[in-house]
Design an enzyme around this catalytic site. Sequence first.
Site, mmCIF file in Angstrom:
data_model
loop_
_atom_site.group_PDB
_atom_site.id
_atom_site.type_symbol
_atom_site.label_atom_id
_atom_site.label_comp_id
_atom_site.label_asym_id
_atom_site.label_seq_id
_atom_site.Cartn_x
_atom_site.Cartn_y
_atom_site.Cartn_z
ATOM 1 N N TYR A 125 0.845 -1.197 0.000
ATOM 2 C CA TYR A 125 0.000 0.000 0.000
ATOM 3 C C TYR A 125 0.878 1.243 0.000
ATOM 4 O O TYR A 125 2.001 1.223 0.500
ATOM 5 C CB TYR A 125 -0.917 -0.003 1.225
ATOM 6 C CG TYR A 125 -1.946 -1.098 1.176
ATOM 7 C CD1 TYR A 125 -2.963 -1.078 0.228
ATOM 8 C CD2 TYR A 125 -1.893 -2.179 2.071
ATOM 9 C CE1 TYR A 125 -3.909 -2.098 0.168
ATOM 10 C CE2 TYR A 125 -2.839 -3.204 2.016
ATOM 11 C CZ TYR A 125 -3.842 -3.147 1.064
ATOM 12 O OH TYR A 125 -4.766 -4.160 1.005
ATOM 13 N N PHE A 165 -5.655 6.027 -21.532
ATOM 14 C CA PHE A 165 -5.018 5.043 -22.415
ATOM 15 C C PHE A 165 -5.704 5.164 -23.764
ATOM 16 O O PHE A 165 -6.914 4.931 -23.869
ATOM 17 C CB PHE A 165 -5.200 3.624 -21.874
ATOM 18 C CG PHE A 165 -4.616 3.447 -20.489
ATOM 19 C CD1 PHE A 165 -3.351 2.900 -20.313
ATOM 20 C CD2 PHE A 165 -5.329 3.828 -19.360
ATOM 21 C CE1 PHE A 165 -2.805 2.740 -19.046
ATOM 22 C CE2 PHE A 165 -4.797 3.671 -18.091
ATOM 23 C CZ PHE A 165 -3.531 3.136 -17.936
ATOM 24 N N HIS A 183 -14.298 5.773 -1.546
ATOM 25 C CA HIS A 183 -14.301 5.642 -0.088
ATOM 26 C C HIS A 183 -12.869 5.474 0.396
ATOM 27 O O HIS A 183 -12.164 4.537 0.020
ATOM 28 C CB HIS A 183 -15.165 4.459 0.341
ATOM 29 C CG HIS A 183 -16.637 4.731 0.178
ATOM 30 N ND1 HIS A 183 -17.532 3.780 -0.222
ATOM 31 C CD2 HIS A 183 -17.335 5.884 0.359
ATOM 32 C CE1 HIS A 183 -18.751 4.338 -0.270
ATOM 33 N NE2 HIS A 183 -18.657 5.613 0.077
ATOM 34 N N GLU A 186 -10.982 2.183 1.828
ATOM 35 C CA GLU A 186 -10.990 0.942 1.044
ATOM 36 C C GLU A 186 -9.706 0.846 0.219
ATOM 37 O O GLU A 186 -9.702 0.922 -1.001
ATOM 38 C CB GLU A 186 -12.260 0.907 0.182
ATOM 39 C CG GLU A 186 -13.522 0.938 1.046
ATOM 40 C CD GLU A 186 -14.809 1.269 0.293
ATOM 41 O OE1 GLU A 186 -14.769 1.404 -0.944
ATOM 42 O OE2 GLU A 186 -15.859 1.396 0.956
ATOM 43 N N ARG A 241 -13.948 7.360 5.864
ATOM 44 C CA ARG A 241 -14.645 6.925 4.657
ATOM 45 C C ARG A 241 -14.956 8.080 3.700
ATOM 46 O O ARG A 241 -14.877 7.949 2.483
ATOM 47 C CB ARG A 241 -15.948 6.247 5.094
ATOM 48 C CG ARG A 241 -17.013 6.035 4.023
ATOM 49 C CD ARG A 241 -18.236 5.401 4.676
ATOM 50 N NE ARG A 241 -19.421 5.432 3.854
ATOM 51 C CZ ARG A 241 -19.838 4.398 3.106
ATOM 52 N NH1 ARG A 241 -19.138 3.298 3.049
ATOM 53 N NH2 ARG A 241 -20.949 4.484 2.425
ATOM 54 N N SER A 250 -21.962 22.653 11.150
ATOM 55 C CA SER A 250 -21.707 21.388 11.848
ATOM 56 C C SER A 250 -20.214 21.278 12.133
ATOM 57 O O SER A 250 -19.392 21.781 11.375
ATOM 58 C CB SER A 250 -22.144 20.214 10.977
ATOM 59 O OG SER A 250 -21.690 19.000 11.546
ATOM 60 N N HIS A 310 -14.744 -0.691 -5.143
ATOM 61 C CA HIS A 310 -14.858 -0.497 -3.688
ATOM 62 C C HIS A 310 -14.397 -1.772 -2.987
ATOM 63 O O HIS A 310 -14.040 -2.743 -3.618
ATOM 64 C CB HIS A 310 -16.321 -0.244 -3.309
ATOM 65 C CG HIS A 310 -16.853 1.089 -3.755
ATOM 66 N ND1 HIS A 310 -17.031 2.142 -2.903
ATOM 67 C CD2 HIS A 310 -17.240 1.532 -4.972
ATOM 68 C CE1 HIS A 310 -17.502 3.181 -3.569
ATOM 69 N NE2 HIS A 310 -17.642 2.839 -4.844
ATOM 70 N N GLU A 384 -17.295 -4.772 -5.236
ATOM 71 C CA GLU A 384 -16.783 -4.780 -3.866
ATOM 72 C C GLU A 384 -15.700 -5.852 -3.871
ATOM 73 O O GLU A 384 -15.990 -7.044 -4.033
ATOM 74 C CB GLU A 384 -17.875 -5.135 -2.846
ATOM 75 C CG GLU A 384 -19.023 -4.123 -2.763
ATOM 76 C CD GLU A 384 -18.673 -2.867 -1.977
ATOM 77 O OE1 GLU A 384 -17.594 -2.837 -1.333
ATOM 78 O OE2 GLU A 384 -19.475 -1.915 -2.016
#
Length: 422
Positions: A125, A165, A183, A186, A241, A250, A310, A384
């Site tokens: 990662y 491409f 997200h 992920e 996320r 807020s 995802h 997913e």
Amino acid sequence: NFYDPMDCSLPGSSVCGISQAKILEHQVFRINVRNEDEISKLNQLMNSDNLKLDLWKSPSTLGHPADVLVPSFSLREVKSFLEDHGLEYSVTVEDLQTVLDSEDRKLQRNVRQELSSNCFNYGAYHTLEAIHKEMDFIVKSYPRLVSAVKIGHSFENRLMYVLKFSTGKGSRRPAIWLNAGLHAREWIAPATAIWIARKIACDYGRDLVITSILKKMDIFLLPVANPDGYVYTHTHNRLWRKTRSVNPGSTCIGTDPNRNWNSHFGGAGTSRDPCSDMYHGPHPHSEVEVKLVADFIAHHGDFKCFIDLHSYSQLVMYPYGYMTMRAGDADELDIVAQNAANAMASLSGTQYRVGSVGSTLYASSGNSVDWAYDNGIKYAFTFELRDTGFYAFTLPADQIIPTAQETWLGLKTIMEHVQNKI
Ligand SMILES: [Zn+2]
């Protein structure tokens, strides 16, 4: 890189210290819901603000459990609620912080290795910066096929970097949009996407299928569609996320960028509460990251296929997500998705389930593939990726390449079908 259930996300706020988070043991619960009554019990639990629960996976069709992250300070209360109401559960992650610490150690070790070898490791990662650098390198290595398309900047002014491409020498061709990382947490999705970028470049002229697709169509690939959120998962909260936009009125930050598209905006499966992880935002395309992609695709005008990556759950899905209503092309899309799932299973047996978003996963109005489909892009799919919940968002890096390899087979199956249909 820690999990902070209070999420001190206000700039300059630092009341939740790392050291405090480290001594607590946050856990992930898998909760079985067998009927409507149990679903409403679960909702009651999820809606208790003081517990600070984080829904990792909604209970989809009955028989598929929910995964819920429970902060240490809520463990006792959640357990007694579940036991009192007869809800079956198991603990799938005993100590989340240990898992995150181990992931972080591996990531740091890889950073040192890459520094000394000067070579991008596709089995690790990476930070946003490292991903963008590797994208630059791919453009430089394959200048006749790949170019950089910079479609704009995120809320915090990070580049929205797309790879194009094309063998069309500037002429506009029908196109495919590959999207990943909407997200933030992920991580497997951007990791798969950057592997796929290299794979397309490498295989062009060698692999018959991709060569023939690129003779007819262009492919646009956006590996990190929510760059601010992605950076935040590296610097502050691994399990973030949403986007990182400020919500006037807020103290909570961010909008769910997969509830922000202009398709049944604000419908089922979204929240109007800016503090919710499924907050749909103040209006459709309020998130600049969503708007840039939507505008680019609309302006181009000839996208035939849109695929959004995802994690997790191992699903291949098509519209609609806003309800269980069938899309007009559902029969064809179902066959294509099934073929993609079969291709993915052919490599090492990984099973993907297939269906519409609304019937397979859960209601999610304002999602990317509903928007694509409503805007004339018939071949709209969302994946997913691995796994089904054992590692969940912290899928170990040694699964990146196997995941990318099988996903590529699925994507190729879909793109080949699209190519044959246009
Ligand atoms: Zn997602």
